[in-house]
Scaffold this motif. Structure first.
Motif, PDB file in Angstrom:
ATOM      1  N   ALA A  87       0.855  -1.189   0.000  1.00 44.07           N
ATOM      2  CA  ALA A  87       0.000   0.000   0.000  1.00 44.07           C
ATOM      3  C   ALA A  87       0.893   1.241   0.000  1.00 44.07           C
ATOM      4  CB  ALA A  87      -0.896  -0.002   1.231  1.00 44.07           C
ATOM      5  N   ASN A  88       0.540   2.197  -0.847  1.00 44.34           N
ATOM      6  CA  ASN A  88       1.378   3.390  -0.951  1.00 44.34           C
ATOM      7  C   ASN A  88       0.541   4.671  -0.963  1.00 44.34           C
ATOM      8  OD1 ASN A  88       0.309   2.892  -3.455  1.00 44.34           O
ATOM      9  ND2 ASN A  88       2.139   3.470  -4.572  1.00 44.34           N
ATOM     10  N   ARG A  89      -0.595   4.649  -0.270  1.00 42.06           N
ATOM     11  CA  ARG A  89      -1.437   5.849  -0.245  1.00 42.06           C
ATOM     12  C   ARG A  89      -0.947   6.867   0.767  1.00 42.06           C
ATOM     13  NH1 ARG A  89      -7.272   5.256   0.524  1.00 42.06           N
ATOM     14  NH2 ARG A  89      -7.115   7.438  -0.065  1.00 42.06           N
ATOM     15  N   CYS A  90      -0.393   6.408   1.894  1.00 40.79           N
ATOM     16  CA  CYS A  90       0.006   7.345   2.946  1.00 40.79           C
ATOM     17  C   CYS A  90       0.973   6.665   3.919  1.00 40.79           C
ATOM     18  CB  CYS A  90      -1.232   7.845   3.697  1.00 40.79           C
ATOM     19  SG  CYS A  90      -2.216   6.522   4.412  1.00 40.79           S
ATOM     20  N   GLY A  91       1.571   7.462   4.774  1.00 42.33           N
ATOM     21  CA  GLY A  91       2.413   6.941   5.844  1.00 42.33           C
ATOM     22  C   GLY A  91       3.704   6.298   5.375  1.00 42.33           C
ATOM     23  N   LEU A  92       4.097   5.209   6.086  1.00 42.15           N
ATOM     24  CA  LEU A  92       5.353   4.529   5.766  1.00 42.15           C
ATOM     25  C   LEU A  92       5.320   3.849   4.400  1.00 42.15           C
ATOM     26  CD1 LEU A  92       6.344   2.995   9.212  1.00 42.15           C
ATOM     27  CD2 LEU A  92       7.396   4.907   8.012  1.00 42.15           C
ATOM     28  N   GLY A  93       4.155   3.380   3.991  1.00 39.34           N
ATOM     29  CA  GLY A  93       4.037   2.778   2.659  1.00 39.34           C
ATOM     30  C   GLY A  93       4.363   3.784   1.565  1.00 39.34           C
ATOM     31  N   LEU A  94       3.886   5.006   1.752  1.00 41.15           N
ATOM     32  CA  LEU A  94       4.187   6.066   0.792  1.00 41.15           C
ATOM     33  C   LEU A  94       5.677   6.410   0.815  1.00 41.15           C
ATOM     34  CD1 LEU A  94       3.293   8.252  -1.222  1.00 41.15           C
ATOM     35  CD2 LEU A  94       2.868   9.738   0.744  1.00 41.15           C
ATOM     36  N   ALA A  95       6.251   6.465   1.999  1.00 40.84           N
ATOM     37  CA  ALA A  95       7.681   6.765   2.112  1.00 40.84           C
ATOM     38  C   ALA A  95       8.520   5.686   1.434  1.00 40.84           C
ATOM     39  CB  ALA A  95       8.083   6.911   3.575  1.00 40.84           C
ATOM     40  N   GLY A  96       8.149   4.413   1.633  1.00 43.16           N
ATOM     41  CA  GLY A  96       8.873   3.328   0.978  1.00 43.16           C
ATOM     42  C   GLY A  96       8.733   3.385  -0.529  1.00 43.16           C
ATOM     43  N   TYR A  97       7.529   3.696  -1.003  1.00 41.70           N
ATOM     44  CA  TYR A  97       7.293   3.791  -2.444  1.00 41.70           C
ATOM     45  C   TYR A  97       8.095   4.944  -3.047  1.00 41.70           C
ATOM     46  CZ  TYR A  97       4.914   4.447  -6.886  1.00 41.70           C
ATOM     47  OH  TYR A  97       4.641   4.585  -8.220  1.00 41.70           O
ATOM     48  N   ILE A 146       1.211  18.487  -2.206  1.00 39.06           N
ATOM     49  CA  ILE A 146       1.712  19.837  -1.959  1.00 39.06           C
ATOM     50  C   ILE A 146       0.758  20.895  -2.506  1.00 39.06           C
ATOM     51  CG2 ILE A 146       4.122  19.110  -1.864  1.00 39.06           C
ATOM     52  CD1 ILE A 146       4.463  20.216  -4.704  1.00 39.06           C
ATOM     53  N   GLY A 147      -0.387  20.460  -3.033  1.00 32.70           N
ATOM     54  CA  GLY A 147      -1.411  21.392  -3.481  1.00 32.70           C
ATOM     55  C   GLY A 147      -1.298  21.846  -4.915  1.00 32.70           C
ATOM     56  N   TYR A 148      -0.431  21.237  -5.687  1.00 29.33           N
ATOM     57  CA  TYR A 148      -0.250  21.671  -7.065  1.00 29.33           C
ATOM     58  C   TYR A 148      -1.203  20.951  -8.018  1.00 29.33           C
ATOM     59  CZ  TYR A 148       2.072  23.248 -11.283  1.00 29.33           C
ATOM     60  OH  TYR A 148       2.343  23.825 -12.499  1.00 29.33           O
ATOM     61  N   ALA A 149      -1.511  19.685  -7.758  1.00 29.27           N
ATOM     62  CA  ALA A 149      -2.384  18.910  -8.621  1.00 29.27           C
ATOM     63  C   ALA A 149      -3.646  18.535  -7.853  1.00 29.27           C
ATOM     64  CB  ALA A 149      -1.677  17.649  -9.105  1.00 29.27           C
ATOM     65  N   LYS A 150      -4.654  18.129  -8.577  1.00 26.97           N
ATOM     66  CA  LYS A 150      -5.933  17.765  -7.969  1.00 26.97           C
ATOM     67  C   LYS A 150      -5.817  16.386  -7.316  1.00 26.97           C
ATOM     68  CE  LYS A 150     -10.769  17.110  -9.073  1.00 26.97           C
ATOM     69  NZ  LYS A 150     -11.772  17.047 -10.146  1.00 26.97           N
ATOM     70  N   PRO A 151      -6.169  16.271  -6.016  1.00 25.79           N
ATOM     71  CA  PRO A 151      -6.108  14.965  -5.341  1.00 25.79           C
ATOM     72  C   PRO A 151      -7.167  14.008  -5.900  1.00 25.79           C
ATOM     73  CG  PRO A 151      -6.255  16.763  -3.757  1.00 25.79           C
ATOM     74  CD  PRO A 151      -6.494  17.352  -5.110  1.00 25.79           C
ATOM     75  N   THR A 152      -6.814  12.725  -5.928  1.00 24.60           N
ATOM     76  CA  THR A 152      -7.750  11.678  -6.338  1.00 24.60           C
ATOM     77  C   THR A 152      -7.801  10.626  -5.249  1.00 24.60           C
ATOM     78  OG1 THR A 152      -6.020  10.412  -7.452  1.00 24.60           O
ATOM     79  CG2 THR A 152      -7.186  12.036  -8.789  1.00 24.60           C
ATOM     80  N   VAL A 153      -8.583   9.575  -5.479  1.00 29.19           N
ATOM     81  CA  VAL A 153      -8.697   8.501  -4.493  1.00 29.19           C
ATOM     82  C   VAL A 153      -7.357   7.775  -4.342  1.00 29.19           C
ATOM     83  CG1 VAL A 153      -9.855   6.317  -3.984  1.00 29.19           C
ATOM     84  CG2 VAL A 153     -11.147   8.214  -4.963  1.00 29.19           C
ATOM     85  N   HIS A 155      -4.413   9.050  -5.070  1.00 27.02           N
ATOM     86  CA  HIS A 155      -3.385  10.016  -4.670  1.00 27.02           C
ATOM     87  C   HIS A 155      -4.042  11.124  -3.844  1.00 27.02           C
ATOM     88  CE1 HIS A 155      -0.891   7.962  -7.595  1.00 27.02           C
ATOM     89  NE2 HIS A 155      -1.816   8.173  -8.508  1.00 27.02           N
ATOM     90  N   PRO A 156      -4.286  10.867  -2.549  1.00 29.67           N
ATOM     91  CA  PRO A 156      -4.959  11.868  -1.712  1.00 29.67           C
ATOM     92  C   PRO A 156      -4.033  13.032  -1.370  1.00 29.67           C
ATOM     93  CG  PRO A 156      -4.329   9.990  -0.399  1.00 29.67           C
ATOM     94  CD  PRO A 156      -4.008   9.646  -1.817  1.00 29.67           C
ATOM     95  N   ALA A 157      -4.621  14.058  -0.738  1.00 26.88           N
ATOM     96  CA  ALA A 157      -3.851  15.238  -0.393  1.00 26.88           C
ATOM     97  C   ALA A 157      -3.080  15.096   0.900  1.00 26.88           C
ATOM     98  CB  ALA A 157      -4.790  16.445  -0.313  1.00 26.88           C
ATOM     99  N   ALA A 158      -3.315  14.054   1.673  1.00 32.31           N
ATOM    100  CA  ALA A 158      -2.672  13.894   2.984  1.00 32.31           C
ATOM    101  C   ALA A 158      -1.431  13.002   2.882  1.00 32.31           C
ATOM    102  CB  ALA A 158      -3.652  13.265   3.955  1.00 32.31           C
ATOM    103  N   TRP A 159      -0.387  13.357   3.645  1.00 27.02           N
ATOM    104  CA  TRP A 159       0.825  12.555   3.699  1.00 27.02           C
ATOM    105  C   TRP A 159       0.670  11.406   4.687  1.00 27.02           C
ATOM    106  CZ3 TRP A 159       4.787  13.137   0.391  1.00 27.02           C
ATOM    107  CH2 TRP A 159       4.913  14.352  -0.291  1.00 27.02           C
ATOM    108  N   ALA A 160       0.007  11.669   5.794  1.00 25.78           N
ATOM    109  CA  ALA A 160      -0.131  10.658   6.865  1.00 25.78           C
ATOM    110  C   ALA A 160      -1.511  10.013   6.779  1.00 25.78           C
ATOM    111  CB  ALA A 160       0.053  11.318   8.229  1.00 25.78           C
ATOM    112  N   CYS A 161      -1.577   8.765   7.254  1.00 22.12           N
ATOM    113  CA  CYS A 161      -2.854   8.048   7.279  1.00 22.12           C
ATOM    114  C   CYS A 161      -3.669   8.523   8.477  1.00 22.12           C
ATOM    115  CB  CYS A 161      -2.605   6.537   7.394  1.00 22.12           C
ATOM    116  SG  CYS A 161      -1.653   5.877   6.019  1.00 22.12           S
ATOM    117  N   GLU A 162      -4.983   8.529   8.303  1.00 24.77           N
ATOM    118  CA  GLU A 162      -5.870   8.973   9.394  1.00 24.77           C
ATOM    119  C   GLU A 162      -6.548   7.813  10.049  1.00 24.77           C
ATOM    120  OE1 GLU A 162      -8.401  11.711   7.436  1.00 24.77           O
ATOM    121  OE2 GLU A 162      -6.757  13.042   6.970  1.00 24.77           O
TER     122      GLU A 162
END
Length: 162
Positions: A87-97, A146-153, A155-162
């Motif tokens: 999983a690479n949507r947020c958190g450590l998975g995103l950092a690894g990706y 970072i707010g430059y492109a439109k977020p999608t499912v 690729h969400p706008a948040a870096w951390a998982c909620e």
């Protein structure tokens, strides 16, 4: 005009060139070459500046195996990133990706340097395409956050998982 016999002068030059051509090439030494003084662009700069047999050692012959081995590794990383299993949507998975995507960019650049040094044109283009591929993959995940492109499912706008 001068009283020089140019035919005789040219015959001497031809004889000297024939002697140079008949001599066997010296074996390349393993010692590092001494740095040469910068030339002022004079008439003698072209003679000693890189012609084999005239003072400068010839470039060592290399095989292209190392170049294409680097390119193969870079392509394998670039293709393998498509099949990222975590999983690479947020958190450590995103950092690894993003770390793996940066490995794609670095390996493409590493390969591009070697393909450029060894004058492998098509391989160099492929290396540069790998760098571009890595930058595109990184931008897909970074730009919405970072707010430059439109977020999608995906690729969400948040870096951390909620």
């Amino acid at each position: 005009m001068t009283d020089r016999d140019w035919d005789a002068e040219l015959k001497k030059i031809d004889a000297e060139m024939a002697k140079q051509a008949s001599r066997p090439a010296p074996a390349p030494s393993r010692a590092p070459a001494a740095p040469s003084a910068p030339s002022g662009g004079g008439a003698s700069a072209g003679v000693a500046g890189g012609m084999p047999g005239f003072g400068a050692p010839a470039a060592p012959a290399t095989s292209s195996f190392g170049v294409y081995a680097r390119l193969t590794l870079a392509v394998a990383i670039g293709v393998g990133i498509i099949f990222w299993p975590y999983a690479n949507r947020c958190g450590l998975g995103l950092a690894g990706y993003l770390g793996a995507v940066s490995a794609v960019v670095v390996s493409g650049a590493w390969s591009a340097v070697w393909t450029f040094r060894h004058r492998a044109g098509r391989a160099h283009v492929l290396s540069l395409l790998l760098v571009l591929w890595g930058l595109i993959l990184a931008s897909l995940d970074v730009l919405p956050r970072i707010g430059y492109a439109k977020p999608t499912v995906e690729h969400p706008a948040a870096w951390a998982c909620e």
